[in-house]
Design an enzyme around this catalytic site. Structure first.
Site, PDB file in Angstrom:
ATOM      1  N   ARG A  38       0.932  -1.264   0.229  1.00  0.00           N
ATOM      2  CA  ARG A  38       0.005  -0.228   0.055  1.00  0.00           C
ATOM      3  C   ARG A  38       0.754   1.331  -0.057  1.00  0.00           C
ATOM      4  NH1 ARG A  38       0.014   4.822   1.902  1.00  0.00           N
ATOM      5  NH2 ARG A  38      -2.151   5.785   2.308  1.00  0.00           N
ATOM      6  N   HIS A  62       3.016   5.883  -2.738  1.00  0.00           N
ATOM      7  CA  HIS A  62       4.434   6.929  -2.668  1.00  0.00           C
ATOM      8  C   HIS A  62       5.241   6.665  -3.945  1.00  0.00           C
ATOM      9  CE1 HIS A  62       2.793   8.277   1.231  1.00  0.00           C
ATOM     10  NE2 HIS A  62       2.995   7.075   1.562  1.00  0.00           N
TER      11      HIS A  62
END
Length: 132
Positions: A67, A72
């Site tokens: 995740r 990111h």
């Protein structure tokens, strides 16, 4: 998490190769699946630690880590890895999540309300949990 998995299966099922999956429909199938994987990773952080310990064969830290990676480092995402997670790891996670339901107390009326919603139409197999 189960609804996300079912939708990912729906979006990725017709494709037999990473390339076909990633580039189909101007990347809509891939992008939808990518976003749902992100949700699965986030939601995995909110599962009861005792449940996660009971299913130590699932790499919970990796799920949460993916995740973070998806959120990111979206420019550096490996398409093959995403496809592998979908095809190899999600079926087992689905089975574990279904088994987890039998180990928790839940409000059956709340589950029924959720399953009556159009949003959760892909997890109707959970209706059997209302009869247990």
């Amino acid at each position: 998490m189960l609804e996300c998995i079912e939708k990912i299966f729906l979006y990725s099922n017709p494709f037999l190769s990473v390339e076909d999956f990633v580039w189909a429909n101007d990347q809509q199938n891939y992008n939808a699946s990518w976003g749902l994987l992100l949700v699965i990773g986030e939601e995995s952080k909110h599962l009861d630690p005792a449940l996660k310990n009971a299913y130590s064969n699932i790499p919970w830290r990796n799920i949460a880590g993916m995740r973070n990676f998806l959120a990111h480092n979206y420019r550096g995402i490996d398409y093959d890895l995403v496809y592998e997670v979908i095809s190899t790891y999600l079926p087992n996670l689905k089975d574990v999540l279904i088994n987890m339901i039998d180990q928790i107390e839940f409000d059956k009326e709340l589950l029924k309300t959720a399953l009556d919603s159009v949003y959760y139409r892909h997890i109707q197999y959970l209706r059997s949990k209302l009869n247990d």
